[in-house]
Design a protein around this motif. Structure first.
Motif, PDB file in Angstrom:
ATOM      1  N   GLN A 297      30.868  46.094  32.790  1.00  0.00           N
ATOM      2  CA  GLN A 297      30.757  44.852  33.550  1.00  0.00           C
ATOM      3  C   GLN A 297      31.643  43.782  32.926  1.00  0.00           C
ATOM      4  N   GLY A 298      32.205  42.918  33.784  1.00  0.00           N
ATOM      5  CA  GLY A 298      33.054  41.845  33.289  1.00  0.00           C
ATOM      6  C   GLY A 298      34.230  41.604  34.211  1.00  0.00           C
ATOM      7  N   GLU A 299      35.106  40.703  33.811  1.00  0.00           N
ATOM      8  CA  GLU A 299      36.271  40.382  34.635  1.00  0.00           C
ATOM      9  C   GLU A 299      37.255  41.556  34.665  1.00  0.00           C
ATOM     10  N   PRO A 300      38.137  41.599  35.674  1.00  0.00           N
ATOM     11  CA  PRO A 300      39.119  42.685  35.739  1.00  0.00           C
ATOM     12  C   PRO A 300      39.924  42.787  34.442  1.00  0.00           C
TER      13      PRO A 300
ATOM     14  N   GLY B  62      37.335  46.597  37.190  1.00  0.00           N
ATOM     15  CA  GLY B  62      37.556  45.709  38.317  1.00  0.00           C
ATOM     16  C   GLY B  62      38.746  46.110  39.165  1.00  0.00           C
TER      17      GLY B  62
ATOM     18  N   THR C  45      43.877  40.071  31.558  1.00  0.00           N
ATOM     19  CA  THR C  45      42.640  39.613  32.199  1.00  0.00           C
ATOM     20  C   THR C  45      42.914  38.267  32.861  1.00  0.00           C
ATOM     21  N   PRO C  46      42.134  37.862  33.861  1.00  0.00           N
ATOM     22  CA  PRO C  46      42.334  36.537  34.464  1.00  0.00           C
ATOM     23  C   PRO C  46      42.179  35.399  33.459  1.00  0.00           C
ATOM     24  N   SER C  47      41.286  35.547  32.500  1.00  0.00           N
ATOM     25  CA  SER C  47      41.077  34.471  31.521  1.00  0.00           C
ATOM     26  C   SER C  47      42.085  34.510  30.384  1.00  0.00           C
TER      27      SER C  47
END
Length: 520
Positions: free
Chosen positions: A134-137, A161, A212-214
């Motif tokens: 689980q988590g961001e792409p 993701g 990652t997006p972040s």
């Protein structure tokens, strides 16, 4: 590594098929078609039974039940062996080795079948690498290409993701998502977890980057980059291409991180390092075909140095009168040898204002300039210069005059100090199967090397590491001969260790080569 297949050979020694050591079936290759099942050759197991036993024994290292069966001489069922292969491959404990030829389309379908049935699923590999489900792409760049029409293309494995066109990953916008099948590129709107796709125009993203997006992600394991072992000094055939050359090589290194570029300050050469002669020839060919840069590669120069064996004092006066203010400087220096590895020191013992303090840095500049090219033509190291005294003129003296006088004094003193040539010596560790250890020791001795010893290579059963000191001049094609002696598996790592005096015939050859280069 465990051997999964054994090759079958024809009457002329060519490989015509294989035997699967798990299923115990033989197959005959057919170009462009699935392999044909065929009877096992006569007496096959008399020769290869030990090979199959070695596969099962290696699997038993990771399973106590299988080990007990072997100790009790119970033959495990084939289905169990398949399960053990799948489990150990999933845990990165065992990697099976398959045979094949991509050019002839031999063995490719069998490899695909093994990947489909035995290789771990993306989710299982992600779990082994510590990636939370689980988590961001999250995606990882594992390869970079610079293509003529597409531009920069970053190949990524999507671990979690979905990655879609227009998404911003680690501060860079994804211009497009491509699914690659050989040379074919298909644009797709998004890629899901487990897929391998190409992301376009990721200009600031390097190979190995976690996206990652972040922009925040824990690092993932990276393969250890092998140390370069073969170098060529490269120059562009057209002078106007010099500026483009560095940028083009940077793109090659992005595509292939095992390449390395060195700007050698001692020899003033641009040296491209790689894993061997063929590796660098491919890189040079790509510079020509992809970037339209004609490049020449030659053996890189060895950064020889020179030093002195005894000290000397030298007086030098620089005086010039050409109308108006003239030039005047007078210095007396003392030159002394220093222990090996000490470098260079400059001191002054001027008293009574014989030389104004503001001129002493200019003398040091002249001394340093003279030491860049000693009597033999190489930089001088491990020497101390002391400015003893001198004279000056209130009108005609200047920084430039004292710099010139300092340079002249050193140039006149060094030939009196018994100059001697120094060559760089590297510490080398050569890794080879122990069957080749004796050959490697002879190889080192034949290249003026000093063998320091050898020991078993940690975690590499049956391998040795030979430690030695070798002159850098003998390292250029060492990897070529080493691979020839060890059936292509030998390798080495090296680093600079010390400078060593060079005399006799080898020194004469170096000086003759230096003289010939200077005459050109």
């Amino acid at each position: 590594l465990v051997l999964r297949q054994v090759p079958l050979r024809g009457s002329d020694g060519e490989i015509t098929g294989y035997v699967d050591l798990v299923s115990e079936r033989a197959y005959r290759y057919r170009p462009g078609q699935p392999s044909d099942l065929m009877p096992l050759p006569d007496n096959f197991w008399e020769q290869e039974r030990a090979t199959r036993a070695g596969l099962v024994e290696k699997l038993a290292d990771f399973d106590d039940t299988l080990l007990e069966q072997l100790l009790e001489e119970v033959e495990p069922p084939k289905e169990e062996i398949y399960k053990h292969l799948t489990r150990t491959l999933k845990g990165a404990q065992v990697v099976p080795v398959f045979l094949g030829s991509g050019q002839a389309d031999f063995g490719i379908r069998r490899l695909w079948k093994a990947l489909r049935h035995e290789a771990p699923a993306p989710e299982e590999t992600a779990e082994r690498l510590g990636i939370a489900p689980q988590g961001e792409p999250l995606a990882q760049v594992f390869k970079t290409y610079h293509l003529p029409h597409t531009g920069k293309l970053s190949l990524v494995r999507v671990w979690r993701g979905a990655i879609s066109e227009g998404m911003v990953l680690s501060g860079t916008r994804v211009a497009g998502v491509l699914r690659l099948v050989g040379a074919q590129q298909e644009k797709v709107p998004a890629a899901q977890s487990g897929e391998v796709v190409g992301l376009t125009r990721m200009e600031e993203i390097a190979t190995g980057t976690i996206l990652t997006p972040s922009g925040k992600a824990a690092p993932l394991p990276q393969p250890e980059r092998p140390q370069p072992v073969y170098g060529l000094a490269i120059t562009s055939e057209r002078r106007q291409d010099d500026v483009k050359l560095t940028g083009a090589i940077g793109k090659l290194i992005e595509e292939d991180p095992t390449l390395e570029l060195e700007q050698n300050a001692d020899t003033q050469e641009m040296v491209l390092w790689g894993q061997g002669d063929i590796h660098l020839q491919i890189a040079i060919d790509r510079l020509r075909t992809r970037h339209n840069l004609a490049v020449n590669g030659r053996r890189a120069a060895v950064p020889y140095k020179e030093t002195i064996r005894r000290g000397a004092q030298q007086h030098s006066r620089f005086k010039r009168q050409s109308g108006g203010h003239g030039q005047f400087a007078d210095v007396t220096i003392e030159v002394k040898p220093l222990p090996r590895g000490s470098g260079f020191t400059f001191t002054d013992s001027v008293v009574g204002g014989a030389i104004p303090r503001n001129y002493i840095p200019a003398v040091e500049e002249g001394v340093i300039e003279a030491l860049r090219h000693g009597p033999m033509g190489f930089p001088v190291i491990d020497a101390a210069v002391n400015l003893i005294t001198g004279q000056f003129h209130t009108v005609d003296s200047s920084d430039q005059a004292f710099k010139t006088a300092g340079r002249q004094a050193v140039q006149e003193a060094l030939p009196k100090c018994e100059p001697i040539l120094l060559e760089p010596i590297d510490s080398v560790e050569i890794s080879v199967p122990n069957a080749f250890t004796a050959r490697v020791q002879r190889l080192v001795s034949g290249r003026r090397g000093q063998i320091l010893g050898y020991d078993a290579k940690p975690d590499w059963p049956g391998w040795d590491v030979v430690s030695a000191h070798l002159p850098q001049s003998e390292l250029h094609d060492l990897i070529v001969e080493l691979r020839s002696l060890t059936m292509g598996v030998g390798s080495f790592a090296h680093q600079f260790d010390h400078m060593q005096e060079l005399s006799g015939r080898p020194a004469e050859k170096v000086l003759a080569s230096r003289t010939a280069d200077a005459a050109q």
